[in-house]
Write an enzyme that holds these catalytic residues in place. Sequence first.
Site, mmCIF file in Angstrom:
data_model
loop_
_atom_site.group_PDB
_atom_site.id
_atom_site.type_symbol
_atom_site.label_atom_id
_atom_site.label_comp_id
_atom_site.label_asym_id
_atom_site.label_seq_id
_atom_site.Cartn_x
_atom_site.Cartn_y
_atom_site.Cartn_z
ATOM 1 C CB CYS A 256 -0.969 -0.017 1.167
ATOM 2 S SG CYS A 256 -0.195 -0.085 2.806
ATOM 3 N NE ARG A 261 -3.856 2.638 2.707
ATOM 4 C CZ ARG A 261 -3.863 3.439 1.631
ATOM 5 N NH1 ARG A 261 -5.013 3.725 1.030
ATOM 6 N NH2 ARG A 261 -2.741 3.950 1.170
#
Length: 306
Positions: A256, A261
Amino acid sequence: MRGTKWMVAVALWAGTTVAAQASPAQFLVSTDWLEKNIGDPKVKVLEVSVDPGVFERGHIQGAANLVWHTDLVDPVRRDIASRDALQAALRKAGVSSGDTVILYGDNNNWFAAWGAWVFDVYQVPNVKLLDGGRKKWEAEKRPLTPLATTAKAGNITLSAANPTLRARLPDVVAAAEKKSSTQLVDIRSADEYSGKVIAPPGVAELAVRAGHVPGAVNVPWSQAVAADGTFKSVEELKKLYGAVGIDGSKPVITYCRIGERSSHTWFALSKLLGYEVRNYDGSWTEYGNAVGVPVANLAGTVWTGK
C-alpha cells in the site's frame, strides 16, 4: 500444490510443523465471543489504533495499548520493532507463553492487522483479530472503559524474525520485471493506483513518483470487508481476488503506502484463504522514491501527482 501452501501457512502461523485444516475461526473472534471471555486470564487483549487518544478515551476492559509507531516499529531506523523490543512490550502488556492474544483497533483494524503481521514475523502463536475491530464493538454499544490497568508482567519469549514473511524492494522489482512468478496486489484506492494522487487526502507520507508497480492488480482493501467492518466470507473473498487472477496458485506480495492497509489484505489472503503471501512494508513510500525502478502511471501525472 495449493493444499501444501495452505498447510505451510497454517504451520507458520501456529508455530508448529503439524499441519491442520484451518478455518477463519482460528484467526478471528467475534465481539460476542470476546465480551464473554474478557475475564479469562489466558486471553490477552491488545489495542493497536492509529488515531491519537482513542485508547485513552475508552478501550475494551483489560486491554493494553500498543502504539504502532513506537511499540511495533524501530524508533531509529525504518524497520519493524526488534525482537527484544517487541518481546519487552508484550511482556509489559502481560502476555505469557500459552496465552491467546486478541488484537483490535480503529480504522477497520488496519494497524491491528499490522500488529498481527509483525507478530507473525516473530512467530507469536495464538494470535487473532477481533472481527470488525473498534467499529463493530462501538456500534453494538459494548462496554468501554477509560481506566488503565497495570498487567502482571508476562514471560513470552519470541523467536527470531522469519524473513520469508516479509517482502523487500528487490523482491517487488523482480516481480515487476517478470523475473519471478510472484503476483502483486496493490490495495490502495483507485486514484492512488492510477497515479491521480500519491496518498490519501491529508496524509503527509509522500513519494516522488505517482502510480503503481507494473503488473500489480488493484483490489482496494475495503472490498474485503462488509459494511460493519467484519471480513467477508471465505467464498466471497475467493471470488473477489480470483476475479483478478489471485487464486493461491502463485506467491503473492501485498503493498500500500506504508504497509498498514496491505497488512489487512495480507491477513485476508494469508490467514483466511491460506495463500502464500508476504507483506511489503516499504510499500509506495519506498518504491515511489526508489531510483531505477519501473513505474506504471495510468493518469499521466508522472511527477508528484501533477
